[in-house]
Structure formats: C-alpha cells, structure tokens
Design a protein around this motif. Structure first.
Motif, PDB file in Angstrom:
ATOM      1  N   UNK A  35       6.197 -18.260   0.948  1.00 34.03           N
ATOM      2  CA  UNK A  35       6.275 -16.846   1.309  1.00 34.03           C
ATOM      3  C   UNK A  35       5.395 -16.534   2.520  1.00 34.03           C
ATOM      4  N   UNK A  36       4.252 -17.179   2.590  1.00 35.44           N
ATOM      5  CA  UNK A  36       3.367 -16.984   3.746  1.00 35.44           C
ATOM      6  C   UNK A  36       3.984 -17.521   5.031  1.00 35.44           C
ATOM      7  N   UNK A  37       4.878 -18.482   4.926  1.00 30.87           N
ATOM      8  CA  UNK A  37       5.598 -18.983   6.097  1.00 30.87           C
ATOM      9  C   UNK A  37       6.745 -18.053   6.478  1.00 30.87           C
ATOM     10  N   UNK A  38       7.375 -17.457   5.479  1.00 31.49           N
ATOM     11  CA  UNK A  38       8.542 -16.601   5.694  1.00 31.49           C
ATOM     12  C   UNK A  38       8.170 -15.201   6.181  1.00 31.49           C
ATOM     13  N   UNK A  39       7.082 -14.664   5.669  1.00 35.41           N
ATOM     14  CA  UNK A  39       6.706 -13.279   5.959  1.00 35.41           C
ATOM     15  C   UNK A  39       6.555 -12.975   7.445  1.00 35.41           C
ATOM     16  N   UNK A  40       5.892 -13.807   8.245  1.00 36.45           N
ATOM     17  CA  UNK A  40       5.792 -13.472   9.677  1.00 36.45           C
ATOM     18  C   UNK A  40       7.148 -13.371  10.374  1.00 36.45           C
ATOM     19  N   UNK A  41       8.086 -14.175   9.948  1.00 34.25           N
ATOM     20  CA  UNK A  41       9.432 -14.137  10.528  1.00 34.25           C
ATOM     21  C   UNK A  41      10.089 -12.803  10.191  1.00 34.25           C
ATOM     22  N   UNK A  42       9.999 -12.435   8.926  1.00 33.87           N
ATOM     23  CA  UNK A  42      10.566 -11.175   8.466  1.00 33.87           C
ATOM     24  C   UNK A  42       9.926  -9.985   9.170  1.00 33.87           C
ATOM     25  N   UNK A  43       8.615  -9.999   9.278  1.00 33.43           N
ATOM     26  CA  UNK A  43       7.899  -8.882   9.897  1.00 33.43           C
ATOM     27  C   UNK A  43       8.227  -8.777  11.387  1.00 33.43           C
ATOM     28  N   UNK A  44       8.433  -9.913  12.029  1.00 34.33           N
ATOM     29  CA  UNK A  44       8.808  -9.893  13.442  1.00 34.33           C
ATOM     30  C   UNK A  44      10.209  -9.307  13.621  1.00 34.33           C
ATOM     31  N   UNK A  97      14.973  -8.435   1.811  1.00 33.22           N
ATOM     32  CA  UNK A  97      14.060  -9.449   1.293  1.00 33.22           C
ATOM     33  C   UNK A  97      13.239  -8.948   0.107  1.00 33.22           C
ATOM     34  N   UNK A  98      13.576  -7.799  -0.430  1.00 36.85           N
ATOM     35  CA  UNK A  98      12.789  -7.205  -1.516  1.00 36.85           C
ATOM     36  C   UNK A  98      12.665  -8.136  -2.714  1.00 36.85           C
ATOM     37  N   UNK A  99      13.742  -8.795  -3.069  1.00 35.71           N
ATOM     38  CA  UNK A  99      13.720  -9.694  -4.224  1.00 35.71           C
ATOM     39  C   UNK A  99      12.665 -10.790  -4.049  1.00 35.71           C
ATOM     40  N   UNK A 100      12.522 -11.261  -2.815  1.00 36.33           N
ATOM     41  CA  UNK A 100      11.597 -12.356  -2.542  1.00 36.33           C
ATOM     42  C   UNK A 100      10.171 -11.896  -2.265  1.00 36.33           C
ATOM     43  N   UNK A 101      10.026 -10.709  -1.699  1.00 37.17           N
ATOM     44  CA  UNK A 101       8.729 -10.297  -1.153  1.00 37.17           C
ATOM     45  C   UNK A 101       8.082  -9.101  -1.833  1.00 37.17           C
ATOM     46  N   UNK A 102       8.697  -8.529  -2.832  1.00 41.30           N
ATOM     47  CA  UNK A 102       8.223  -7.247  -3.356  1.00 41.30           C
ATOM     48  C   UNK A 102       6.784  -7.263  -3.867  1.00 41.30           C
ATOM     49  N   UNK A 103       6.221  -8.436  -4.119  1.00 43.79           N
ATOM     50  CA  UNK A 103       4.830  -8.505  -4.572  1.00 43.79           C
ATOM     51  C   UNK A 103       3.867  -8.858  -3.438  1.00 43.79           C
ATOM     52  N   UNK A 104       4.392  -9.076  -2.259  1.00 47.24           N
ATOM     53  CA  UNK A 104       3.564  -9.465  -1.114  1.00 47.24           C
ATOM     54  C   UNK A 104       2.978  -8.213  -0.466  1.00 47.24           C
ATOM     55  N   UNK A 105       1.669  -8.192  -0.254  1.00 46.15           N
ATOM     56  CA  UNK A 105       1.000  -6.988   0.245  1.00 46.15           C
ATOM     57  C   UNK A 105       1.501  -6.579   1.633  1.00 46.15           C
ATOM     58  N   UNK A 106       1.726  -7.527   2.520  1.00 49.90           N
ATOM     59  CA  UNK A 106       2.198  -7.175   3.868  1.00 49.90           C
ATOM     60  C   UNK A 106       3.592  -6.552   3.805  1.00 49.90           C
ATOM     61  N   UNK A 107       4.420  -7.066   2.906  1.00 46.82           N
ATOM     62  CA  UNK A 107       5.756  -6.499   2.763  1.00 46.82           C
ATOM     63  C   UNK A 107       5.652  -5.056   2.272  1.00 46.82           C
TER      64      UNK A 107
END
Length: 194
Positions: free
Chosen positions: A101-110, A131-141
């Motif tokens: 998830x830490x690898x995916x999040x910067x791509x999504x945020x960009x 990406x809610x299903x994958x990231x909904x618990x991630x603080x940056x998301x």
C-alpha cells in the motif's frame, strides 16, 4: 533516484527532469524500472498532465492485483483455526499489505493531484473513490479524500467530516499536535458550515 525524488518533493520538477535526462543511462542501471516509470510520470505531470494520466493508470494497474491478493491472504489468515498461528499469519500478511500500500499510495495521490491542480475536484474524488476498498484505512487516503470533499463545498463539506474525524480519532493516545493541522482546520470549518 534520491536526488530526483527530493527535487520532485520540493516542486523542482524542472531540475528533476534535467537531472533525469542528463543521467538517463545511469538511472536505468541503478533505479528499478517501476520507480523509473513513476519518476518519469511524476515529472510529466507538471508539463503534460494529460499524458501522465494513462502512464500513472498503467503503473497503478500493476499494484491493484497484488493488493487484492494480499487482502485475500489476510482474510485467509483470519479464518485459520489455531490462535497462535493465526496472529502471526495475520501480522505477516498485514505487514506485507502495508508495504504494498505504501508503494501504491504515491501513484494514486499523484493521479488525484493532476485533477486537484486543475480544480476538477469531482474527478479527483472519483480517482480516490476507485481505490476506497484498498486504501480506506490509510491515513493519506483519508486526508486527501477529506480535502477533495471539502474543496467541492456545498453538501460535500459535510461529507469531509468523517474522513477528518477518523484521522484525529485514529489513536486516542496521539497528541493533538501530531494531527495534520489542515485536517483540524478543515474539520472546524466543516462543523461550522454544517
């Protein structure tokens, strides 16, 4: 890679582009192909954002199946009968998921940032919502989803409240000063506007 990343994180996209172009062969030798693709897409977002979108979607599409597979491993670990074995399997699967998830999040945020910069907040919301299903618990998301809702004003401001509250309430032992100040400020305004 580190220098280019630093340039990008400080808004020096032109220096990142020049450095990468001047050292393209060296970059190919020492930077992983995946990171190199991300850096090229990140540089492209400042000059040709519409061309960066499909590039970022291609990069992101490689991460989604891995994340879903890891989610299934976590689910499988939860269903294991042995309590001791269960906790170690869950912990291991969760750590691996967090790393992915830490690898995916910067791509999504960009991807979302491209639309944010164009003030197309509903498009940024759609990118994040996919990406809610994958990231909904991630603080940056959560933080960025709150921002996107807040920026759309009207009824959407109310929808930003749960995202900001989750950030603040995530850990009751966390000092208030450790919470992103923009989350606190936007939450206060959202409550006032409610």
């Amino acid at each position: 890679g580190n220098l280019i990343t630093q340039y990008l994180s400080h808004g020096k996209d032109d220096l990142a582009s020049e450095t990468l172009e001047a050292n393209k062969q060296l970059a190919r030798e020492i930077i992983s192909p995946e990171l190199l693709s991300y850096l090229e897409a990140a540089i492209l977002t400042s000059t040709y954002p519409d061309e960066a979108i499909p590039l970022l979607e291609k990069i992101a599409s490689k991460h989604v199946p891995k994340l879903k597979e890891q989610m299934n491993k976590i689910t499988d670990a939860v269903t294991v009968s042995s309590q001791e074995k269960e906790s170690s399997m869950i912990l291991s699967a969760t750590k691996e998921y967090d790393a992915l998830l830490d690898q995916y999040t910067p791509i999504l945020m960009l991807q979302a940032k491209i639309f944010w910069d164009k003030k197309e907040y509903s498009a940024a919301e759609q990118i994040l919502e996919k990406s809610a299903e994958l990231c909904k618990y991630h603080e940056k998301w959560r933080l960025n989803m709150g921002h996107v809702m807040f920026a759309q004003e009207g009824e959407k401001i109310k929808e930003s409240i749960p995202y900001y509250e989750l950030i603040i309430e995530k850990d009751k032992d966390t000092a208030l000063l450790d919470v992103p100040s923009v989350a606190l400020a936007n939450l206060c305004v959202a409550f006032i506007m409610e």
